[in-house]
Write a protein that holds these residues in place. Structure first.
Motif, PDB file in Angstrom:
ATOM      1  N   VAL A   1      33.115  19.438  76.778  1.00 14.20           N
ATOM      2  CA  VAL A   1      31.717  19.450  76.327  1.00 14.20           C
ATOM      3  C   VAL A   1      30.995  18.210  76.825  1.00 14.20           C
ATOM      4  CG1 VAL A   1      30.209  19.535  74.301  1.00 14.20           C
ATOM      5  CG2 VAL A   1      32.438  20.673  74.235  1.00 14.20           C
TER       6      VAL A   1
ATOM      7  N   ASN B   1      25.698  20.930  80.619  1.00 11.69           N
ATOM      8  CA  ASN B   1      25.638  20.993  79.165  1.00 11.69           C
ATOM      9  C   ASN B   1      25.728  22.425  78.667  1.00 11.69           C
ATOM     10  OD1 ASN B   1      25.571  19.598  76.821  1.00 11.69           O
ATOM     11  ND2 ASN B   1      23.349  19.661  76.579  1.00 11.69           N
TER      12      ASN B   1
ATOM     13  N   ILE C   1      28.674  23.976  77.596  1.00 13.20           N
ATOM     14  CA  ILE C   1      29.822  24.274  76.734  1.00 13.20           C
ATOM     15  C   ILE C   1      29.486  23.842  75.311  1.00 13.20           C
ATOM     16  CG2 ILE C   1      32.311  24.043  76.425  1.00 13.20           C
ATOM     17  CD1 ILE C   1      32.611  23.171  79.245  1.00 13.20           C
TER      18      ILE C   1
ATOM     19  N   LEU D   1      30.894  23.400  71.187  1.00 18.69           N
ATOM     20  CA  LEU D   1      32.043  23.324  70.278  1.00 18.69           C
ATOM     21  C   LEU D   1      31.472  23.245  68.873  1.00 18.69           C
ATOM     22  CD1 LEU D   1      35.160  22.788  69.906  1.00 18.69           C
ATOM     23  CD2 LEU D   1      34.645  20.368  70.125  1.00 18.69           C
TER      24      LEU D   1
END
Ligand SMILES: Cc1cc2nc3c(=O)[nH]c(=O)nc-3n(C[C@H](O)[C@H](O)[C@H](O)COP(=O)(O)OP(=O)(O)OC[C@H]3O[C@@H](n4cnc5c(N)ncnc54)[C@H](O)[C@@H]3O)c2cc1C
Ligand code: SF4
Ligand code: SF4
Lengths: 399, 63
Positions: free
Chosen positions: B23, B29, B31, B33
């Protein structure tokens, strides 16, 4: 109780790690109405850390050492070269303060408790999804808790959301890292290993290109055994795990151990960021890439900057002056304390990662012969220069 | 997704340790979580492979 309406506060802190809790505490102590949100359900857990800290800065930021979170008090550090010549840095003998291996989950909780006691409202399992903007300035965040979305409006938003930070990116502050500016890390907590409770151990060289293997003792044969490798030096999937497993297999004192937990993570090893504030928003800790690029340690810097961040955020929010220019006071103050060392250690790290193993061996060989009482880049280089001037030639600008 | 290879992030937790390394490094940018679960934006991702290298446990693959 689930949140069903929009919230409002002076200072909103995103992320309840050490940097966030310190910011929240000092903002609340300076009279601000503070909300801190944390996406996890438990502050400090799971632990993503080697848990080693130095002591010297704790009092300055108002942290009182406590047996609740101190695990082991170490006497010094041992640095191993690729051929495992060892250099010992024993600051205790010199009367200096050394370090602790902490229980990071308990440490983070203790700081959050301090923040709460100072008046901070904490919301767990609350994920910031984006920043809110009005006329180009940040005015809060969109958040989600228990599947419910809502807005939190704030005079100042502080991004203390760690390595994976989004707040800065959402707000347009450049925090992107190059692959050479990051170490990818993996750590096992292992039991039944031969670690020495007096020392934090570091293994340099080809066992961990661009980083190192660490062994931080936790007492009773327990230790954090971890590795960081520079991402630009990684080429295959799961290579970091392979490096760590290989190191363990080659060290009988650790190969006989048993793993009881495993954590990964990213550490920035970049020069200091150029911008840490924008209109209505500030970044602190890992989110502001404040990790020491040489040691990979980030707790101390995050807490030191967090105190300043909280003070400035509170004053800005209370006075209604929250533009980038107003918040620059924070940028100036944290740089005054941290920037020089961050830069110097970044330059030193850049040199170190390019050294061949033989040079590492030479350096450690020299250093094992001298009694170093204070681990500083300068001290190390000076000692090496005496025996191998050719090795330190490249570092002359540091000397 | 014409022209793009498949990117697969093992998100069940069997490989992924929810560490956030990918991340923090993804240049676009894309990804995400949340507390445990990892996911990425198909459309934005260029399959540059940086996250694959950064993942310490090999939970991401392209191809
Ligand atoms: C493997 C490893 C070993 C390390 N070892 C050491 C060490 O020995 N010593 C040392 O000093 N440092 C070490 N570090 C670095 C250290 O862990 C960090 O510098 C430190 O945690 C920084 O604190 P922080 O508060 O800035 O961020 P964090 O501790 O990462 O806290 C950020 C918090 O924000 C939360 N969050 C993130 N996004 C959101 C969102 N959108 N909404 C709500 N909450 C969010 C996260 O859940 C997290 O709780 C290590 C790092 C790694 C990866
Ligand atoms: S392949 Fe590149 S763009 Fe796609 S998720 Fe990974 S790092 Fe991001
Ligand atoms: S880097 Fe790998 S283990 Fe870490 S969150 Fe991303 S996919 Fe999961």
């Amino acid at each position: 109780m689930a949140i069903s309406t929009d919230l409002k506060c002076d200072v909103l802190v995103v992320g309840a790690g050490p940097s966030g809790s310190m910011t929240a505490k000092w903002a609340a102590k300076n009279g601000a109405d503070v909300i801190m949100i944390e996406k996890r359900q438990e502050i400090g857990s799971p632990v993503r850390c080697g848990e080693g800290i130095s002591k010297s800065w704790l009092a300055d930021v108002g942290i009182t050492p406590s047996s609740r979170w101190i695990n082991v008090e170490v006497e010094g550090a041992r640095i191993y070269s690729p051929s495992e010549k060892v250099m010992e840095i024993n600051e205790k003998h010199a009367g200096n303060e050394v370090g602790y291996v902490v229980e990071r989950d308990a440490f983070d909780k203790a700081l959050a408790i301090d923040a709460a006691n100072a008046g901070t409202t904490i919301h767990l399992k609350t994920h910031a999804l984006d920043v809110l903007r009005k006329d180009g300035r940040v005015t809060g965040v969109k958040a989600k808790q228990f599947g419910q979305k809502f807005e939190i409006h704030a005079s100042v938003v502080v991004g203390a959301d760690g390595f994976e930070s989004q707040v800065g990116r959402w707000a347009g502050i450049p925090t992107n890292l190059q692959i050479r500016d990051m170490d990818s890390c993996l750590q096992y907590r292992m039991t039944n290993v031969d670690s020495d409770v007096r020392y934090c151990d570091f293994y340099l060289g080809k066992c961990a290109p661009g980083g190192y293997v660490w062994v931080f003792p936790k007492g009773d044969g327990l230790a954090n055994v971890g590795i960081g490798v520079q991402v630009s030096k990684l080429h295959h999937p799961a290579e970091v795990r392979d490096y760590l497993d290989r190191w363990i297999a080659q060290h009988p004192g650790y190969a006989k151990g048993k793993k009881i937990d495993m954590v990964g993570g990213g550490v920035s090893i970049s020069p200091p960021i150029k911008q840490s504030v924008a209109d209505g928003v500030m970044l602190v800790g890992d989110a502001a890439r404040m990790i020491d690029p040489l040691t990979g340690g980030g707790i101390a810097n995050g807490c030191i900057a967090g105190k300043i961040c909280g003070e400035v955020a509170a004053r800005a929010a209370k006075s209604g002056r929250t533009s980038k220019a107003d918040l620059m006071e924070y940028d100036r103050r944290w740089r005054a304390v941290l920037e020089e060392k961050l830069l110097r250690n970044w330059v030193a790290k850049e040199k170190l990662v390019s050294l061949p193993d033989e040079t590492f061996d030479k350096i450690i060989d020299v250093l094992s012969g001298v009694r170093l009482e204070k681990l500083s880049v300068l001290n190390i280089l000076k000692a090496v220069r005496e025996r191998y001037p050719e090795v330190t030639q490249e570092f002359e600008n540091l000397l | 997704m014409p022209g793009k290879k498949d990117l697969y992030i093992e998100s069940s937790g069997q490989v992924c340790v929810s560490c956030g390394a990918c991340v923090g490094i993804c240049p676009l940018n894309c990804i995400y979580l949340d507390e445990w679960r990892i996911g990425f934006d198909e459309e934005v991702c260029t399959r540059c492979g940086i996250c694959v290298r950064a993942c310490p446990v090999g939970a991401i693959s392209i191809g």
